[in-house]
Design a protein around this motif. Structure first.
Motif, mmCIF file in Angstrom:
data_model
loop_
_atom_site.group_PDB
_atom_site.id
_atom_site.type_symbol
_atom_site.label_atom_id
_atom_site.label_comp_id
_atom_site.label_asym_id
_atom_site.label_seq_id
_atom_site.Cartn_x
_atom_site.Cartn_y
_atom_site.Cartn_z
ATOM 1 N N VAL A 39 1.000 -1.317 -0.082
ATOM 2 C CA VAL A 39 -0.116 -0.053 0.048
ATOM 3 C C VAL A 39 0.925 1.259 -0.063
ATOM 4 N N LEU A 40 2.116 1.271 0.842
ATOM 5 C CA LEU A 40 2.714 2.356 0.928
ATOM 6 C C LEU A 40 3.521 2.644 -0.423
ATOM 7 N N PHE A 41 3.972 1.469 -1.252
ATOM 8 C CA PHE A 41 4.654 1.670 -2.408
ATOM 9 C C PHE A 41 3.655 1.993 -3.550
ATOM 10 N N ILE A 42 2.281 1.675 -3.447
ATOM 11 C CA ILE A 42 1.353 2.062 -4.418
ATOM 12 C C ILE A 42 1.337 3.720 -4.261
ATOM 13 N N ALA A 43 1.133 4.142 -3.101
ATOM 14 C CA ALA A 43 0.856 5.540 -2.622
ATOM 15 C C ALA A 43 1.988 6.242 -3.185
ATOM 16 N N ASN A 44 3.154 5.821 -2.823
ATOM 17 C CA ASN A 44 4.402 6.625 -3.412
ATOM 18 C C ASN A 44 4.377 6.660 -4.920
ATOM 19 N N ILE A 45 3.917 5.634 -5.793
ATOM 20 C CA ILE A 45 4.030 5.883 -7.268
ATOM 21 C C ILE A 45 2.764 6.811 -7.703
ATOM 22 N N VAL A 96 -3.242 6.961 8.335
ATOM 23 C CA VAL A 96 -3.835 7.304 6.923
ATOM 24 C C VAL A 96 -3.966 5.959 5.931
ATOM 25 N N ILE A 97 -2.797 5.215 5.622
ATOM 26 C CA ILE A 97 -3.100 4.323 4.580
ATOM 27 C C ILE A 97 -3.191 2.938 5.458
#
Length: 104
Positions: A39-45, A96-97
């Motif tokens: 989820v953090l990786f997708i948010a960063n992208i 948040v995520i």
């Protein structure tokens, strides 16, 4: 808890390396942190893509730079929080995520 599981939990927050605990870790702990890392990786992208688009538009370029800086800092802080949680063998959701579940 096995020391490998703790390592898998920490690796989950290091970008694309979330794949390692997803593939190798079979415990709920490693899958939980793999999900948080994904989820953090997708948010960063998503932040990178949106800020890149905003930077390409001349009259709102500054918004892209602001989003890139603030979003990048937020993702870095969440990464550190996730690593600390995994190292302390805790399964706390990220702010948040953390409520988003992709991996079941």
């Amino acid at each position: 808890m096995d020391s490998n599981e703790k390592v898998f939990g920490v690796l989950a927050y290091l970008g694309i390396l979330f794949i390692i605990p997803l593939a190798a870790g079979k415990t709920p702990f490693s899958r939980y942190h793999a999900n948080q890392g994904l989820v953090l990786f997708i948010a960063n992208i998503a932040i990178s893509v949106v800020s890149g688009i905003l930077m390409a538009i001349p009259f709102i370029r500054v918004l892209g730079y602001i989003l890139s800086g603030v979003g990048g800092l937020a993702c870095f802080i969440l990464m550190i929080l996730g690593i600390v949680n995994a190292a302390q063998e805790q399964m706390k959701p990220l702010p948040v995520i953390g409520g988003i579940q992709i991996i079941k």
